[in-house]
Design an enzyme around this catalytic site. Structure first.
Site, PDB file in Angstrom:
ATOM      1  N   LYS A  52       0.850  -1.201   0.000  1.00 35.07           N
ATOM      2  CA  LYS A  52       0.000   0.000   0.000  1.00 35.07           C
ATOM      3  C   LYS A  52       0.884   1.249   0.000  1.00 35.07           C
ATOM      4  O   LYS A  52       2.083   1.172   0.260  1.00 35.07           O
ATOM      5  CB  LYS A  52      -0.917  -0.024   1.225  1.00 35.07           C
ATOM      6  CG  LYS A  52      -0.166   0.001   2.539  1.00 35.07           C
ATOM      7  CD  LYS A  52      -1.066  -0.307   3.733  1.00 35.07           C
ATOM      8  CE  LYS A  52      -0.255  -0.303   5.007  1.00 35.07           C
ATOM      9  NZ  LYS A  52      -1.048  -0.767   6.165  1.00 35.07           N
ATOM     10  N   TYR A  81      16.228  29.982   6.246  1.00 28.97           N
ATOM     11  CA  TYR A  81      15.015  30.667   6.695  1.00 28.97           C
ATOM     12  C   TYR A  81      14.971  30.758   8.209  1.00 28.97           C
ATOM     13  O   TYR A  81      15.320  29.796   8.903  1.00 28.97           O
ATOM     14  CB  TYR A  81      13.774  29.918   6.231  1.00 28.97           C
ATOM     15  CG  TYR A  81      13.461  30.081   4.764  1.00 28.97           C
ATOM     16  CD1 TYR A  81      13.170  31.331   4.235  1.00 28.97           C
ATOM     17  CD2 TYR A  81      13.432  28.975   3.927  1.00 28.97           C
ATOM     18  CE1 TYR A  81      12.862  31.469   2.886  1.00 28.97           C
ATOM     19  CE2 TYR A  81      13.114  29.106   2.582  1.00 28.97           C
ATOM     20  CZ  TYR A  81      12.834  30.352   2.064  1.00 28.97           C
ATOM     21  OH  TYR A  81      12.530  30.491   0.756  1.00 28.97           O
TER      22      TYR A  81
HETATM   23  C1  LIG Z   1      -0.139  -1.680   6.774  1.00 28.40           C
HETATM   24  C2  LIG Z   1      -0.615  -2.977   7.302  1.00 28.40           C
HETATM   25  C3  LIG Z   1       0.273  -4.040   7.492  1.00 28.40           C
HETATM   26  C4  LIG Z   1       1.769  -3.888   7.349  1.00 28.40           C
HETATM   27  O1  LIG Z   1       2.271  -3.254   8.494  1.00 28.40           O
HETATM   28  P1  LIG Z   1       3.847  -3.087   8.753  1.00 28.40           P
HETATM   29  O2  LIG Z   1       3.911  -2.529  10.106  1.00 28.40           O
HETATM   30  O3  LIG Z   1       4.357  -2.146   7.719  1.00 28.40           O
HETATM   31  O4  LIG Z   1       4.448  -4.428   8.621  1.00 28.40           O
HETATM   32  C5  LIG Z   1      -0.248  -5.266   7.859  1.00 28.40           C
HETATM   33  N1  LIG Z   1      -1.580  -5.426   8.059  1.00 28.40           N
HETATM   34  C6  LIG Z   1      -2.467  -4.419   7.906  1.00 28.40           C
HETATM   35  C7  LIG Z   1      -3.903  -4.648   8.143  1.00 28.40           C
HETATM   36  C8  LIG Z   1      -2.010  -3.156   7.545  1.00 28.40           C
HETATM   37  O5  LIG Z   1      -2.881  -2.153   7.414  1.00 28.40           O
END
Ligand SMILES: *Cc1c(COP(=O)(O)O)cnc(C)c1O
Length: 358
Positions: A35, A255
């Site tokens: 994702k 800045y």
């Molecule tokens: C994003 C997510 C993961 C992965 O999590 P990490 O901490 O990056 O390993 C696994 N399960 C769900 C439901 C998630 O939303």
């Protein structure tokens, strides 16, 4: 002119990390979480670089569709499921697996003629209090879905851990107990562990693991480095020096004039800023690599540039390579300096930063 900012992605490191994850979760299948543009590593490139994983997981329908359109054949799980009948039809058309986490989604499925063909994961809320059926509502939802599915089709079971990175493990043990109680006697594969669940102190089990961050070679545990866990950073955020200047003692840089030279200083201007995803909250003193050496950030992060002090450092000129994070400077370190977590830095690499393969 030297090359400006880019994110160099090491596919071999990512495949190495998959092997490390497999060794930590023997026998479990790996659902690679890609994702948010694969945590900034490029959704499609990452999926194509990981032929050996058993499935991919994305948050949104569009991400799953993109993977299918680019030829990814592996199972793809929509972690948030779908929210409209139209999305449900698209999920069916693109053969995406759905997480079902609330009653509205059950109603959508009940009203859809193609529901029996879809691969489903039912999510139990065991304490995260984000998505999923609470234990008392879970059985009814499960039975309802069971009735909608074609005979013999398994419904898989999942939950998400809220504090798997806590070495104490108390919350994880409570969540595991609730999950076991809620799903007792049900057949169907189970998935519990995110990266912290894979590497944390409490063994969480399950036929599937769902690593995200660990795939990309960052540590999911605040008290352990990626190196200690055997993980190799996948992204190197690399750029170069675009100007050098001598700043006399007493003058300021950047800045807000927040940094003042305590002595005559040599300052390198590096082409990376918050427009690229370098957090503006980084304080002076945060380490950056210039010519392979750790040097301190001075003054505020600008949109396109930062300044670092290179006083006394030999061989620095326009074009000298600079690294914000990578194998020699963990992204976790910059995240800590910015008061955030590596997830946010990796996801925050902006669109103008080209992704390249190592
Ligand atoms: C994003 C997510 C993961 C992965 O999590 P990490 O901490 O990056 O390993 C696994 N399960 C769900 C439901 C998630 O939303």
């Amino acid at each position: 002119m030297s090359r400006l900012i880019r994110a160099v992605i090491d596919g071999a490191a990512m495949r190495h990390n998959v092997q490390v994850i497999r060794a930590r979760a023997p026998g479990a299948r790996v659902m690679a979480v890609v994702k948010a543009n694969a945590y900034g590593h490029g959704l499609v490139q990452t999926a194509l670089a990981l032929p050996e994983v058993d499935a991919f997981a994305v948050a949104r329908l569009e991400e799953g569709v993109r993977l299918r359109e680019r030829g990814v054949r592996a199972p793809i799980v929509l972690l948030e499921g779908v929210f409209t009948a139209e999305q449900l039809r698209a999920a069916g058309r693109f053969e995406l697996e759905l997480v079902v986490h609330d009653a509205l989604q059950v109603e959508l499925l009940a009203a859809a003629p193609q529901a029996h063909e879809l691969a489903l994961w039912v999510k139990v809320d065991t304490g995260m209090n984000r998505l999923g059926f609470r234990a008392e509502a879970f059985r009814a939802a499960y039975e309802r879905l069971r009735a909608l599915c074609a005979p013999g089709r398994q419904i898989r079971l999942m939950t998400h851990l809220a504090a798997a990175d806590d070495p104490d493990g108390q919350m994880t043990r409570e969540q595991l107990a609730r999950f076991a109680a809620a799903t007792e006697g049900l057949s169907g594969e189970r998935s519990i562990a995110n990266s912290a669940g894979v590497f944390g102190t409490v063994p969480v089990g399950g036929e599937w693991v769902r690593p995200g961050l660990a795939l990309y070679g960052a540590s999911p545990l605040p008290q352990r480095t990626a190196g200690e866990l055997g993980l190799r950073p996948v992204m190197r955020l690399e750029t170069s020096v675009i100007a050098l200047r001598r700043v006399p003692r007493g003058e300021t840089v950047g800045y807000g004039a927040t940094w003042r030279a305590a002595h005559d200083a040599e300052i390198a201007i590096v082409a990376a800023g918050y427009g690229d995803g370098v957090p503006r909250s980084l304080p002076s003193g945060t380490a950056v690599l210039v010519a392979g050496q750790r040097v301190p950030l001075v003054g505020r992060v600008s949109m396109d540039m930062i300044a670092v002090e290179v006083t006394g450092l030999a061989g620095v000129g326009v074009g000298t390579p600079a690294v914000l994070w990578g194998a020699d400077l963990p992204v976790e370190e910059m995240a800590r300096a910015a008061g955030t977590i590596p997830y946010e830095l990796l996801c925050g690499v902006s669109e103008r930063v080209p992704l390249e393969s190592a």
